[in-house]
Scaffold this active site. Structure first.
Site, PDB file in Angstrom:
ATOM      1  N   PRO A 155       4.969  -6.155   7.834  1.00  0.00           N
ATOM      2  CA  PRO A 155       4.319  -5.808   9.112  1.00  0.00           C
ATOM      3  C   PRO A 155       5.119  -4.782   9.882  1.00  0.00           C
ATOM      4  CG  PRO A 155       4.166  -8.156   8.729  1.00  0.00           C
ATOM      5  CD  PRO A 155       5.031  -7.607   7.620  1.00  0.00           C
ATOM      6  N   CYS A 156       4.434  -3.749  10.359  1.00  0.00           N
ATOM      7  CA  CYS A 156       5.124  -2.590  10.923  1.00  0.00           C
ATOM      8  C   CYS A 156       5.261  -2.643  12.431  1.00  0.00           C
ATOM      9  CB  CYS A 156       4.395  -1.312  10.521  1.00  0.00           C
ATOM     10  SG  CYS A 156       2.683  -1.225  11.119  1.00  0.00           S
TER      11      CYS A 156
END
EC number: 2.1.1.37
Length: 454
Positions: A155-156
């Site tokens: 997840p960024c």
């Protein structure tokens, strides 16, 4: 003895588990008469057939439980996929010849998509709930099995320049560390990490520094990979350079066990023609034959749509009549910066801007070049490289989110080709030694400067 009629009844909890929502949502659907049910005593119950009809009409499949690999024959390259989403990166890797045995995804609607499209692969949920040994078992592998490739995009949001940038102090940053921990135990020959540009500069406190320093998060990642026995190459890549009809820049790290690095990705297209490659694919090329097909899309509210009607292809808020710009923009008018995403009509003759999780967010509008609507789900799929018949489960908002979060299939294929070529001992193509993969500087392992001594 329980009758057949009684066996076909489901509780609200059962229905909620099946369609991936809360029991409160199921109760609301019942009260709104969108989901047929009846009361038994003081509790609602549903027939299985009614629930199946609801799922069919709403593009859902039963939310799958975690399960092991069901493939009868294992691929020649042993691969594991993490943070799999709607499988954009996976489809690209498959096209290059790398098909994973296992998918890891915690989002309910994404899990439904995976179940609908790749039901034979193993599927697990929360990465923090599995050990390396358990993951290998779910993939149908022995505990000492050789794994060729692990790949995924943690997840960024923890690293995005648009967010709070808490890096590893964010729960989503911590799953990044879990991914690295699993890699150090599974020891794949190649480890792929895809992430946003913000990873290059995300601050984090490192040794000998009391305060977070710019680029500290990437420094931590590189140090951990080095300690696990990997040499790392990374670059900031524009997906348009690999055939995606989209300007989308992402950091891709490839860790390779041992002392030699994996090569950079080989471009297939370019903007300026200096290397003799075909020009970037355009939005018009990608969607041209969709005109006669039904489209699924949300709508702009009328109070904003009236301004879009004043704009032509390729224009944005600054192209509105000066007298209405302030009214159209509201408080955003006073913001600094170019604000190029406000009231933006994209162009047919250029790649699309980066797809986002909703095309109607005011700061990142994605309006059709000539029609008074946002880009459709079908256009989103074309821009990201998904096949037309690729099923994305959920409602229109769910589909936008899953597609917008995906890795462009073309970029995934380029990653897979680079790994396959390196496995085969191919030498990098020297024609592209000076290729500019991104508009930014200092964005690869040769030029990026760590904030502290490595």
């Amino acid at each position: 003895m329980v009758s057949e009629k009684q066996e076909s009844l489901l509780s609200v909890d059962d229905a909620a588990d099946s369609i991936g929502v809360t029991k409160q949502t199921v109760t609301r659907l019942i009260r709104e008469e969108k989901l047929p049910a009846q009361k038994v005593g003081n509790k609602w119950v549903l027939r299985e057939e009614a629930l199946r009809d609801y799922m069919r009409d709403n593009n859902l499949v039963p939310e799958p439980k975690d399960h092991g690999c069901l493939m009868s024959e294992k691929p020649g390259i042993v691969a594991l996929s993490f943070f799999s989403g709607a499988l954009g990166l996976d489809l690209g890797m498959e096209a290059a010849g790398i098909e994973p045995l296992l998918y890891c995804e915690n989002d309910r609607k994404c899990r439904m998509t995976i179940q609908a499209m790749r039901p034979q692969g193993a599927l697990i949920g929360d990465i923090n709930q599995y050990s390396a040994t358990e993951i290998l078992q779910m993939a149908g592998l022995e505990s000492d099995a050789k794994v060729d490739v692990m790949f995924g995009g943690p997840p960024c949001q923890a690293f995005s320049t648009a967010g709070a940038r808490r890096a590893f102090d964010d729960a989503r940053g911590n799953v990044f560390l879990k991914y690295l921990e699993l890699a150090s135990e599974i020891k794949p020959t190649y480890l792929v990490i895809e992430n946003v540009r913000g990873l290059l500069s995300a601050p984090y406190a490192v040794e000998r520094h009391g305060q977070p320093v710019k680029g500290g998060a990437l420094h931590v990642i590189l140090r951990k990979l080095e300690e696990a026995g990997y040499s790392v190459s990374f670059n900031l890549y524009n997906a348009a350079n690999f055939g995606a009809p989209q300007i989308r820049e992402r950091v891709v790290l490839i860790g390779k066990r041992g002392e030699s690095k994996a090569p950079y990705l080989t471009p297939t297209h370019e903007c300026d023609g200096q290397h003799g490659l075909p020009p970037w694919k355009t939005f018009g090329e990608a969607v041209g034959d969709l005109k006669a097909r039904p489209m699924q899309h949300t709508d702009f509210p009328e109070k904003r749509l009236k301004y879009f009607r004043m704009l032509k292809e390729g224009e944005y808020w600054k192209d509105l009549p000066v007298a209405v710009q302030r009214d159209a923009m509201g408080k955003a008018f006073e913001l600094s910066g170019g604000k190029t995403g406000f009231y933006r009509r994209i162009r047919f003759d250029r790649p699309s801007p980066t797809l986002v999780t909703s095309p109607t967010m005011p700061a990142t509008d994605l309006c059709h070049p000539t029609e008074d609507r946002p880009l459709s789900v079908e256009e989103y799929k074309r821009v990201q490289g998904f096949p037309d018949d690729w099923r994305i489960c959920g409602n229109v908002a769910d589909m936008y989110k899953q597609i917008g979060n995906a890795v462009p299939v073309a970029l995934g294929e380029a990653i897979g080709r680079a790994i396959i070529g390196d496995m085969n001992g191919d030498e990098p193509d020297e024609r592209f030694a000076d290729f500019r993969h991104s508009r930014y500087r200092l964005t690869n392992d040769e030029t990026w400067q760590a904030p502290v001594a490595r």
